[in-house]
Design an enzyme around this catalytic site. Structure first.
Site, PDB file in Angstrom:
ATOM      1  N   GLY A  65       0.833  -1.193   0.000  1.00 43.90           N
ATOM      2  CA  GLY A  65       0.000   0.000   0.000  1.00 43.90           C
ATOM      3  C   GLY A  65       0.871   1.247   0.000  1.00 43.90           C
ATOM      4  O   GLY A  65       2.092   1.166   0.094  1.00 43.90           O
ATOM      5  N   GLY A 114      -0.468  -5.255   0.318  1.00 45.01           N
ATOM      6  CA  GLY A 114      -1.689  -4.977  -0.436  1.00 45.01           C
ATOM      7  C   GLY A 114      -1.853  -5.834  -1.679  1.00 45.01           C
ATOM      8  O   GLY A 114      -2.975  -6.127  -2.094  1.00 45.01           O
ATOM      9  N   GLU A 137       4.722  -6.682   6.962  1.00 48.98           N
ATOM     10  CA  GLU A 137       4.275  -5.514   7.726  1.00 48.98           C
ATOM     11  C   GLU A 137       4.910  -5.350   9.095  1.00 48.98           C
ATOM     12  O   GLU A 137       5.102  -4.218   9.555  1.00 48.98           O
ATOM     13  CB  GLU A 137       2.743  -5.549   7.887  1.00 48.98           C
ATOM     14  CG  GLU A 137       1.968  -5.274   6.607  1.00 48.98           C
ATOM     15  CD  GLU A 137       1.670  -6.509   5.771  1.00 48.98           C
ATOM     16  OE1 GLU A 137       2.202  -7.601   6.100  1.00 48.98           O
ATOM     17  OE2 GLU A 137       0.912  -6.395   4.808  1.00 48.98           O
ATOM     18  N   ASP A 145      -2.465  -7.248   7.390  1.00 46.84           N
ATOM     19  CA  ASP A 145      -3.889  -6.960   7.212  1.00 46.84           C
ATOM     20  C   ASP A 145      -4.371  -7.436   5.837  1.00 46.84           C
ATOM     21  O   ASP A 145      -3.928  -8.469   5.367  1.00 46.84           O
ATOM     22  CB  ASP A 145      -4.159  -5.461   7.474  1.00 46.84           C
ATOM     23  CG  ASP A 145      -3.510  -4.554   6.453  1.00 46.84           C
ATOM     24  OD1 ASP A 145      -2.579  -4.988   5.740  1.00 46.84           O
ATOM     25  OD2 ASP A 145      -3.922  -3.371   6.359  1.00 46.84           O
TER      26      ASP A 145
HETATM   27  C1  QUE Z   1       6.802  -3.549   4.752  1.00 48.37           C
HETATM   28  C2  QUE Z   1       5.682  -3.166   4.059  1.00 48.37           C
HETATM   29  C3  QUE Z   1       5.770  -2.436   2.871  1.00 48.37           C
HETATM   30  C4  QUE Z   1       7.047  -2.099   2.409  1.00 48.37           C
HETATM   31  C5  QUE Z   1       8.183  -2.491   3.104  1.00 48.37           C
HETATM   32  C6  QUE Z   1       8.055  -3.200   4.273  1.00 48.37           C
HETATM   33  C7  QUE Z   1       4.618  -2.001   2.119  1.00 48.37           C
HETATM   34  C8  QUE Z   1       4.851  -1.236   0.945  1.00 48.37           C
HETATM   35  C9  QUE Z   1       6.154  -0.944   0.531  1.00 48.37           C
HETATM   36  C10 QUE Z   1       6.492  -0.170  -0.638  1.00 48.37           C
HETATM   37  C11 QUE Z   1       7.628  -0.469  -1.367  1.00 48.37           C
HETATM   38  C12 QUE Z   1       7.995   0.275  -2.470  1.00 48.37           C
HETATM   39  C13 QUE Z   1       7.223   1.363  -2.858  1.00 48.37           C
HETATM   40  C14 QUE Z   1       6.099   1.683  -2.114  1.00 48.37           C
HETATM   41  C15 QUE Z   1       5.742   0.929  -1.027  1.00 48.37           C
HETATM   42  O1  QUE Z   1       7.205  -1.375   1.256  1.00 48.37           O
HETATM   43  O2  QUE Z   1       3.457  -2.298   2.488  1.00 48.37           O
HETATM   44  O3  QUE Z   1       5.359   2.744  -2.479  1.00 48.37           O
HETATM   45  O4  QUE Z   1       7.581   2.119  -3.929  1.00 48.37           O
HETATM   46  O5  QUE Z   1       3.799  -0.791   0.236  1.00 48.37           O
HETATM   47  O6  QUE Z   1       9.160  -3.579   4.969  1.00 48.37           O
HETATM   48  O7  QUE Z   1       4.458  -3.491   4.530  1.00 48.37           O
END
Ligand code: QUE
Length: 348
Positions: A65, A114, A137, A145
């Site tokens: 997400g 997500g 997460e 979730d």
């Molecule tokens: C745990 C997470 C997420 C994460 C890294 C974690 C997560 C998530 C992102 C993410 C990664 C690259 C992106 C971005 C989001 O990293 O939920 O916008 O460009 O979305 O250790 O839960």
């Protein structure tokens, strides 16, 4: 519509293509809205026999997400816009789970957070040699979730507790072995699979079977018995003690990984999975997760975890409480308590 999801009709199917390549297609609120709108339209359209969910250009299916947005909400609007995001994202997860037409998710490349919420509920879950599946997460002070409570708790042999706490990544072969995927296809076959399904959506199972390949050995299977034994307890302290007492490389590596995770959200995850097994259906699970999400969003670990992993990238979060012993049952009770009647999660 922002163009971050491409919704199109092709033959007898509707296709949702995640299209936010600069963020590995991590879900924004607009993407959730666009998918819900298209899914509701297609549900009542007799010309749509199935829905396919994939990603457009760029690598990965979906990284999770929009956690930078969620952190901003926690810090600047008391969590109001973050709760709205969770609420509607969980409605999307539930809509997919109860859709009434076959849904095919193409989990090609990174499928985390997500992205797992879009694929776990799908009727057909297609993995490839590039799939990297995880619920990471607890590493950012969030909990698994998007329906993780439901799916992780129903995996064999405490595998779900292992994945929820450690954020361990599974490859495509491991997903198939674990039941998280239904079919293993060479990525080179995905284009043909989509085209043939668009031409004959009643034949999805046959088409995916014909285009499947024999996966390599699932490496995680060698650790299944150890995971079942070491993660047997729903008390986090018991799991840590069991790992500390085990003289294997796997136990040492796992304990080291857990030492980097938020103690608060690890305890939340264990209670979440245990509670989910007592619930009658997926909607009840999402009610529980929305209660948790509404609270955990505002706990210090979430803003700190996103800071450490995404904002400053120092990968050195300072958790509060700092230790599992510091996370009391009273704190967990408060996180799981019902919301006000007007604030509870409801399906679409
Ligand atoms: C745990 C997470 C997420 C994460 C890294 C974690 C997560 C998530 C992102 C993410 C990664 C690259 C992106 C971005 C989001 O990293 O939920 O916008 O460009 O979305 O250790 O839960």
């Amino acid at each position: 519509m922002t163009g971050e999801v491409l919704a199109k009709r092709e033959g007898g199917v509707g296709i949702l293509s995640l299209n936010r390549p600069k963020a590995i297609h991590a879900l924004t609120y607009g993407m959730v809205q666009a998918m819900v709108t298209a899914l509701l339209e297609w549900r009542g359209d007799d010309g749509v026999g199935a829905v396919l969910i994939d990603h457009a250009e760029g690598r990965g299916f979906c990284a999770g997400g929009d956690i930078a947005f969620l952190r901003n909400s926690a810090l600047n609007d008391g969590g109001a816009s973050g709760r709205k995001f969770f609420h509607d994202e969980y409605q999307l997860n539930h809509l997919l789970m109860t859709y009434g037409k076959p849904v095919v998710a193409y989990m090609d490349g990174i499928t985390m957070g997500g992205g797992v919420g879009l694929s776990d509920p799908a009727t057909y879950r297609v993995v490839t040699q590039a799939t990297r599946y995880a619920m990471p997460e607890t590493g950012i002070g969030l909990f698994p979730d998007v329906g993780g409570g439901w799916f992780l708790s129903r995996m064999k042999g405490r595998m779900g507790q292992y994945l929820a706490l450690t954020g361990a990544r599974l490859d495509g072969a491991e997903c198939l072995w674990a039941g998280l995927a239904s079919h293993y296809l060479p990525a080179e076959n995905l284009g043909e699979a989509k085209a043939r399904i668009a031409g004959d959506p009643a034949a999805i199972a046959t088409i995916l079977r014909e285009l499947s390949a024999i996966p390599p050995e699932p490496k995680i299977a060698a650790h299944a018995a150890e995971i079942e034994r070491l993660f047997a307890s729903d008390r986090y302290e018991d799991i840590l003690a069991a790992l500390a007492a085990e003289d294997t490389d796997f136990a040492r590596t796992t304990l080291k990984a857990l030492a980097t995770k938020s103690p608060q959200t690890c305890k939340v995850a264990l209670r979440q999975l245990a509670t989910s097994l007592t619930l009658p259906d997926f909607a009840a699970n999402m009610v529980m997760e929305y209660r948790i999400g509404s609270r955990v969003l505002l706990m210090p670990d979430f803003a700190e975890g996103v800071r450490a992993v995404i904002v400053d990238k120092d990968n050195a979060p300072v958790w509060s409480p700092a230790t599992p012993e510091g996370v009391t049952d009273d704190l967990l009770d408060a996180i799981f308590a019902p919301l006000g009647a007007a604030d509870e999660w409801k399906p679409l």
